[in-house]
Design a protein around this motif. Sequence first.
Motif, PDB file in Angstrom:
ATOM      1  N   GLU A  34      31.959  52.271  45.309  1.00  0.00           N
ATOM      2  CA  GLU A  34      31.889  52.150  46.772  1.00  0.00           C
ATOM      3  C   GLU A  34      33.234  51.712  47.343  1.00  0.00           C
ATOM      4  OE1 GLU A  34      29.081  52.473  49.325  1.00  0.00           O
ATOM      5  OE2 GLU A  34      28.953  53.935  47.704  1.00  0.00           O
ATOM      6  N   ALA A  35      33.868  50.723  46.714  1.00  0.00           N
ATOM      7  CA  ALA A  35      35.173  50.255  47.185  1.00  0.00           C
ATOM      8  C   ALA A  35      36.218  51.364  47.101  1.00  0.00           C
ATOM      9  CB  ALA A  35      35.626  49.037  46.381  1.00  0.00           C
ATOM     10  N   GLY A  36      36.073  52.238  46.115  1.00  0.00           N
ATOM     11  CA  GLY A  36      37.014  53.342  45.954  1.00  0.00           C
ATOM     12  C   GLY A  36      36.750  54.524  46.860  1.00  0.00           C
ATOM     13  N   THR A  37      35.527  54.672  47.330  1.00  0.00           N
ATOM     14  CA  THR A  37      35.167  55.859  48.118  1.00  0.00           C
ATOM     15  C   THR A  37      34.940  55.596  49.601  1.00  0.00           C
ATOM     16  OG1 THR A  37      32.814  55.549  47.613  1.00  0.00           O
ATOM     17  CG2 THR A  37      34.064  57.008  46.150  1.00  0.00           C
ATOM     18  N   ILE A  38      34.852  54.345  49.999  1.00  0.00           N
ATOM     19  CA  ILE A  38      34.441  54.034  51.369  1.00  0.00           C
ATOM     20  C   ILE A  38      35.415  54.560  52.419  1.00  0.00           C
ATOM     21  CG2 ILE A  38      35.459  51.732  51.528  1.00  0.00           C
ATOM     22  CD1 ILE A  38      32.580  51.069  52.861  1.00  0.00           C
ATOM     23  N   ASP A  39      36.675  54.734  52.044  1.00  0.00           N
ATOM     24  CA  ASP A  39      37.648  55.254  53.007  1.00  0.00           C
ATOM     25  C   ASP A  39      37.645  56.782  53.067  1.00  0.00           C
ATOM     26  OD1 ASP A  39      38.855  55.866  50.592  1.00  0.00           O
ATOM     27  OD2 ASP A  39      40.737  54.850  51.048  1.00  0.00           O
ATOM     28  N   GLY A  40      36.716  57.417  52.334  1.00  0.00           N
ATOM     29  CA  GLY A  40      36.606  58.873  52.365  1.00  0.00           C
ATOM     30  C   GLY A  40      37.425  59.573  51.297  1.00  0.00           C
ATOM     31  N   ARG A  49      41.631  52.683  38.055  1.00  0.00           N
ATOM     32  CA  ARG A  49      41.525  51.235  38.169  1.00  0.00           C
ATOM     33  C   ARG A  49      40.127  50.783  37.772  1.00  0.00           C
ATOM     34  NH1 ARG A  49      44.090  48.121  36.512  1.00  0.00           N
ATOM     35  NH2 ARG A  49      44.805  46.306  37.424  1.00  0.00           N
ATOM     36  N   ILE A  50      39.106  51.529  38.218  1.00  0.00           N
ATOM     37  CA  ILE A  50      37.726  51.200  37.867  1.00  0.00           C
ATOM     38  C   ILE A  50      37.546  51.298  36.351  1.00  0.00           C
ATOM     39  CG2 ILE A  50      35.306  51.933  38.060  1.00  0.00           C
ATOM     40  CD1 ILE A  50      36.032  52.830  40.967  1.00  0.00           C
ATOM     41  N   ARG A  51      38.074  52.367  35.759  1.00  0.00           N
ATOM     42  CA  ARG A  51      38.006  52.518  34.301  1.00  0.00           C
ATOM     43  C   ARG A  51      38.621  51.303  33.606  1.00  0.00           C
ATOM     44  NH1 ARG A  51      40.013  58.021  35.031  1.00  0.00           N
ATOM     45  NH2 ARG A  51      38.220  59.405  34.837  1.00  0.00           N
ATOM     46  N   ALA A  52      39.800  50.929  34.038  1.00  0.00           N
ATOM     47  CA  ALA A  52      40.503  49.806  33.405  1.00  0.00           C
ATOM     48  C   ALA A  52      39.719  48.508  33.565  1.00  0.00           C
ATOM     49  CB  ALA A  52      41.903  49.664  34.006  1.00  0.00           C
ATOM     50  N   LEU A  53      39.196  48.255  34.754  1.00  0.00           N
ATOM     51  CA  LEU A  53      38.452  47.016  34.985  1.00  0.00           C
ATOM     52  C   LEU A  53      37.192  46.952  34.136  1.00  0.00           C
ATOM     53  CD1 LEU A  53      38.878  46.730  38.842  1.00  0.00           C
ATOM     54  CD2 LEU A  53      39.819  45.162  37.116  1.00  0.00           C
ATOM     55  N   LEU A  54      36.434  48.037  34.110  1.00  0.00           N
ATOM     56  CA  LEU A  54      35.209  48.051  33.321  1.00  0.00           C
ATOM     57  C   LEU A  54      35.503  47.931  31.826  1.00  0.00           C
ATOM     58  CD1 LEU A  54      33.158  50.808  35.194  1.00  0.00           C
ATOM     59  CD2 LEU A  54      32.713  48.346  35.194  1.00  0.00           C
ATOM     60  N   THR A  55      36.562  48.595  31.386  1.00  0.00           N
ATOM     61  CA  THR A  55      36.928  48.571  29.971  1.00  0.00           C
ATOM     62  C   THR A  55      37.470  47.202  29.558  1.00  0.00           C
ATOM     63  OG1 THR A  55      37.431  50.933  30.006  1.00  0.00           O
ATOM     64  CG2 THR A  55      38.393  49.643  28.211  1.00  0.00           C
ATOM     65  N   GLN A  56      38.456  46.717  30.288  1.00  0.00           N
ATOM     66  CA  GLN A  56      39.132  45.482  29.906  1.00  0.00           C
ATOM     67  C   GLN A  56      38.275  44.246  30.143  1.00  0.00           C
ATOM     68  OE1 GLN A  56      42.665  45.643  32.252  1.00  0.00           O
ATOM     69  NE2 GLN A  56      43.573  47.273  31.048  1.00  0.00           N
ATOM     70  N   ARG A  57      37.723  44.137  31.305  1.00  0.00           N
ATOM     71  CA  ARG A  57      37.046  42.896  31.658  1.00  0.00           C
ATOM     72  C   ARG A  57      35.631  42.793  31.123  1.00  0.00           C
ATOM     73  NH1 ARG A  57      39.390  41.076  37.458  1.00  0.00           N
ATOM     74  NH2 ARG A  57      41.552  41.196  36.828  1.00  0.00           N
ATOM     75  N   PHE A  58      34.983  43.934  30.875  1.00  0.00           N
ATOM     76  CA  PHE A  58      33.606  43.899  30.389  1.00  0.00           C
ATOM     77  C   PHE A  58      33.476  44.385  28.957  1.00  0.00           C
ATOM     78  CE2 PHE A  58      32.621  44.753  35.076  1.00  0.00           C
ATOM     79  CZ  PHE A  58      32.574  43.407  35.368  1.00  0.00           C
ATOM     80  N   SER A  59      34.606  44.721  28.324  1.00  0.00           N
ATOM     81  CA  SER A  59      34.612  45.194  26.927  1.00  0.00           C
ATOM     82  C   SER A  59      33.670  46.375  26.702  1.00  0.00           C
ATOM     83  CB  SER A  59      34.258  44.051  25.969  1.00  0.00           C
ATOM     84  OG  SER A  59      35.193  43.026  26.050  1.00  0.00           O
ATOM     85  N   LEU A  60      33.729  47.346  27.584  1.00  0.00           N
ATOM     86  CA  LEU A  60      32.909  48.548  27.457  1.00  0.00           C
ATOM     87  C   LEU A  60      33.765  49.676  26.909  1.00  0.00           C
ATOM     88  CD1 LEU A  60      31.057  48.366  30.892  1.00  0.00           C
ATOM     89  CD2 LEU A  60      30.157  47.712  28.653  1.00  0.00           C
ATOM     90  N   VAL A  99      33.122  35.374  42.161  1.00  0.00           N
ATOM     91  CA  VAL A  99      34.498  35.432  42.659  1.00  0.00           C
ATOM     92  C   VAL A  99      35.300  36.443  41.825  1.00  0.00           C
ATOM     93  CG1 VAL A  99      36.643  34.126  42.969  1.00  0.00           C
ATOM     94  CG2 VAL A  99      34.443  33.096  43.615  1.00  0.00           C
ATOM     95  N   ASP A 100      35.093  36.459  40.513  1.00  0.00           N
ATOM     96  CA  ASP A 100      35.758  37.447  39.658  1.00  0.00           C
ATOM     97  C   ASP A 100      35.378  38.873  40.073  1.00  0.00           C
ATOM     98  OD1 ASP A 100      36.969  35.438  38.180  1.00  0.00           O
ATOM     99  OD2 ASP A 100      35.475  35.503  36.573  1.00  0.00           O
ATOM    100  N   MET A 101      34.114  39.075  40.412  1.00  0.00           N
ATOM    101  CA  MET A 101      33.665  40.397  40.856  1.00  0.00           C
ATOM    102  C   MET A 101      34.377  40.784  42.154  1.00  0.00           C
ATOM    103  SD  MET A 101      31.577  42.835  39.954  1.00  0.00           S
ATOM    104  CE  MET A 101      32.165  44.322  40.740  1.00  0.00           C
ATOM    105  N   ILE A 102      34.517  39.847  43.059  1.00  0.00           N
ATOM    106  CA  ILE A 102      35.234  40.116  44.312  1.00  0.00           C
ATOM    107  C   ILE A 102      36.689  40.487  44.019  1.00  0.00           C
ATOM    108  CG2 ILE A 102      36.126  39.020  46.432  1.00  0.00           C
ATOM    109  CD1 ILE A 102      33.192  39.873  46.646  1.00  0.00           C
ATOM    110  N   GLU A 103      37.305  39.787  43.072  1.00  0.00           N
ATOM    111  CA  GLU A 103      38.686  40.119  42.698  1.00  0.00           C
ATOM    112  C   GLU A 103      38.776  41.545  42.166  1.00  0.00           C
ATOM    113  OE1 GLU A 103      42.142  38.691  39.573  1.00  0.00           O
ATOM    114  OE2 GLU A 103      40.647  37.217  40.212  1.00  0.00           O
ATOM    115  N   MET A 104      37.801  41.946  41.355  1.00  0.00           N
ATOM    116  CA  MET A 104      37.798  43.320  40.831  1.00  0.00           C
ATOM    117  C   MET A 104      37.660  44.331  41.974  1.00  0.00           C
ATOM    118  SD  MET A 104      35.661  43.106  37.288  1.00  0.00           S
ATOM    119  CE  MET A 104      34.562  41.732  37.625  1.00  0.00           C
ATOM    120  N   LEU A 105      36.794  44.031  42.924  1.00  0.00           N
ATOM    121  CA  LEU A 105      36.617  44.933  44.062  1.00  0.00           C
ATOM    122  C   LEU A 105      37.890  45.018  44.902  1.00  0.00           C
ATOM    123  CD1 LEU A 105      32.982  43.961  45.089  1.00  0.00           C
ATOM    124  CD2 LEU A 105      33.731  46.068  43.962  1.00  0.00           C
ATOM    125  N   TRP A 106      38.573  43.881  45.090  1.00  0.00           N
ATOM    126  CA  TRP A 106      39.853  43.919  45.803  1.00  0.00           C
ATOM    127  C   TRP A 106      40.852  44.798  45.050  1.00  0.00           C
ATOM    128  CZ3 TRP A 106      40.430  43.081  50.606  1.00  0.00           C
ATOM    129  CH2 TRP A 106      39.804  42.048  51.296  1.00  0.00           C
TER     130      TRP A 106
END
Length: 151
Positions: A34-40, A49-60, A99-106
């Motif tokens: 949503e954060a990546g698509t909301i601006d159209g 960035r989403i790939r990196a965050l999910l991979t690095q921070r959640f070990s997926l 707060v960490d989730m908010i940082e990821m969304l930012w």
Amino acid sequence: MFDKLRALLSAGKDEGSVGRVDAVSRAAAFLMVEAGTIDGHFDPVERDRIRALLTQRFSLNSSVVEELIKEGEAMHEDAVGWYKQSRTLKDAFDYDERVDMIEMLWEVAYADGVLDHLEANMMRRVAGLLYVEDHDSSAARKRAMANLGLE
């Protein structure tokens, strides 16, 4: 802090397998999409960035990450609301994890180097839904910008 988040997201997974994707990881991925698509525009840099965050921070692993992004896009297309997904995260995470989730969304919102007014509005609304104080969201925003080299 991230260890607790990783443990929560990997709960119920079999060692060495792709594992099952739970409601918490789906909710996190959806809000990132949503954060990546909301601006159209869902730019490749936002997707990366989403790939990196999910991979690095959640070990997926990469196949789980791709599945989550596709599910997030499908949920976006189906106009799934933010409330239910935010509630899932609010209930599952303690305050620091929210707060960490908010940082990821930012980080996703700033991934293309520009913060659109729709992205800024989403961030204010989601921070409220996650019960994250404005000053903590602002600090998370600054950390996200620093992580991306946008200071």
